[in-house]
Scaffold this active site. Structure first.
Site, short mmCIF file in Angstrom:
data_model
loop_
_atom_site.label_atom_id
_atom_site.label_comp_id
_atom_site.label_asym_id
_atom_site.label_seq_id
_atom_site.Cartn_x
_atom_site.Cartn_y
_atom_site.Cartn_z
N HIS A 290 9.29 1.77 -7.21
CA HIS A 290 10.57 1.74 -6.51
C HIS A 290 11.78 1.93 -7.43
CE1 HIS A 290 12.03 0.07 -2.35
NE2 HIS A 290 12.62 1.20 -2.68
N ASP B 116 11.41 -3.53 2.75
CA ASP B 116 10.63 -3.97 1.59
C ASP B 116 10.19 -5.42 1.80
OD1 ASP B 116 9.79 -4.47 -1.14
OD2 ASP B 116 11.27 -3.03 -1.84
N HIS C 84 10.08 -7.27 -0.81
CA HIS C 84 10.86 -7.87 -1.89
C HIS C 84 12.29 -7.33 -1.83
CE1 HIS C 84 6.63 -7.07 -3.04
NE2 HIS C 84 6.64 -8.31 -3.51
N ASP D 163 14.03 -6.66 -4.60
CA ASP D 163 14.21 -5.81 -5.78
C ASP D 163 15.59 -6.01 -6.39
OD1 ASP D 163 11.66 -4.97 -5.24
OD2 ASP D 163 12.22 -3.00 -4.50
N HIS E 148 10.74 -2.06 -11.42
CA HIS E 148 10.68 -1.80 -9.97
C HIS E 148 11.16 -3.01 -9.16
CE1 HIS E 148 6.39 -3.38 -8.79
NE2 HIS E 148 6.97 -4.16 -9.67
N ASP F 249 9.68 0.90 1.13
CA ASP F 249 8.59 0.41 0.28
C ASP F 249 7.43 0.10 1.20
OD1 ASP F 249 6.87 -1.22 -1.31
OD2 ASP F 249 8.57 -1.70 -2.62
N ASP G 44 5.04 -1.70 0.88
CA ASP G 44 4.62 -3.11 0.93
C ASP G 44 5.42 -3.92 1.95
OD1 ASP G 44 6.98 -4.14 -0.28
OD2 ASP G 44 6.10 -4.17 -2.28
N GLU H 226 5.75 3.08 -3.72
CA GLU H 226 4.80 2.01 -4.03
C GLU H 226 3.42 2.18 -3.39
OE1 GLU H 226 5.20 -0.35 -6.31
OE2 GLU H 226 7.35 -0.20 -6.73
MN LIG Z 1 10.39 -2.41 -3.55
#
Ligand SMILES: [Mn+2]
Length: 296
Positions: free
Chosen positions: A98, A120, A122, A124, A137, A223, A225, A268
């Site tokens: 990312h 996402d 997260h 980040d 990332h 992302d 994830d 990702e």
């Molecule tokens: Mn990310």
């Protein structure tokens, strides 16, 4: 609406420790991204990949600091993409990890004020001083608003790329301790998984668009994830409790219906951890939903 779409691959895993996300662009191409978008009536140009040295090549050349390499790659992403942005094409950036988005968002922001929707698990939002892992990332959103290492902040042009009020995050469910404190103070609007559970993804998507209503053009940074690991097992850092297949598609359809999205990151994807390319296939379906595919 028919669009002219340009695809750029960024096969980089220098922002993370886990090898594998560097092959993400190949996995998405294997899942027929270009053909799928052409079926929707778009004109699609695959511009290939940005050149990225893998860790062994870097070591063989007496590698410099990872952060320098990530910054150089982000700068290259920016320089490749700026002409397409000026042409008003739709741009798709295939990661890679990312940290690539520091470059893609800087390019997208050359259109004038943009909003960014960061989907996402997260946020980040770390900086080197707060990051438990030190992985870049986990830092791109901080760099985009002008926090963290100068060389990451200054991709494209000196200074912050976006103000916190230009950013909305969706799907967040895993924050580091100091990152969480910094995020709550930042002014970035965050829709966590609790918001999705409590109000539904349709409401969250519309509220996200409304938050950014003063910004005519949007960049979506997806992302993979953000999805539940049951739907998207092939990601670098899976976190339970993510978006379902149906929630993710509805989110993309509502964002697409706005007519304001001009660029997209897909990041990702880790094919080594995937189950028969399921995660890359899902990313292609989600991109189609963003770009006009509808059931009826
Ligand atoms: Mn990310």
């Amino acid at each position: 609406m028919q669009r002219e779409i340009r695809i750029l691959g960024v096969p980089m895993d220098l922002g993370t420790n886990r090898r594998g996300v560097d092959t993400g662009p190949s996995a998405v191409r294997y899942a027929n991204l270009k053909a799928r978008l052409e079926q929707l009536g778009h004109v699609v140009h695959d511009e290939g990949n940005v050149a990225v040295l893998n860790p062994e090549e870097r070591a063989a050349r007496g590698s410099d600091k990872r952060q320098h390499a990530v910054a150089a790659i982000c700068q290259t992403v920016y320089e490749r993409a700026v002409p397409w942005i000026a042409d008003d094409n739709f741009a798709i950036f295939l990661g890679g990890d990312h940290s690539m988005s520091i470059g893609s968002v800087a390019a997208a922001a050359t259109r004038g004020p943009i909003g960014m929707i960061w989907i996402d698990a997260h946020s980040d939002f770390n900086i080197p001083e707060t990051s438990p892992s030190g992985n870049i990332h986990g830092m791109p959103v901080a760099a985009i608003i002008g926090e963290g290492p100068e060389e990451l902040i200054n991709i494209g042009s000196p200074g912050p790329t976006l103000k916190p009020a230009q950013i909305v995050q969706i799907g967040i469910r895993n924050l580091d301790t100091i990152e969480r404190e910094r995020l709550t103070r930042s002014g970035i609007h965050v829709f966590t998984m609790r918001h999705v559970d409590e109000f539904g993804i349709g409401v969250v998507a519309r509220q996200a668009l409304d938050r950014l209503r003063h910004l005519p053009r949007l960049h979506v940074s997806l992302d993979m994830d953000s999805l539940d690991p049951a739907e998207a097992p092939g990601v670098g850092t899976p976190v339970p409790g993510g978006l379902t297949y149906r929630e993710a598609h509805l989110l993309m359809e509502i964002l697409g219906d706005s007519g304001r999205v001009e660029s997209l990151d897909i990041v990702e994807i880790n094919p080594i951890l995937d189950d028969r390319n399921q995660t890359a296939e899902l990313s292609v379906g989600l991109t189609a939903s963003l770009l006009g595919q509808r059931i009826l």
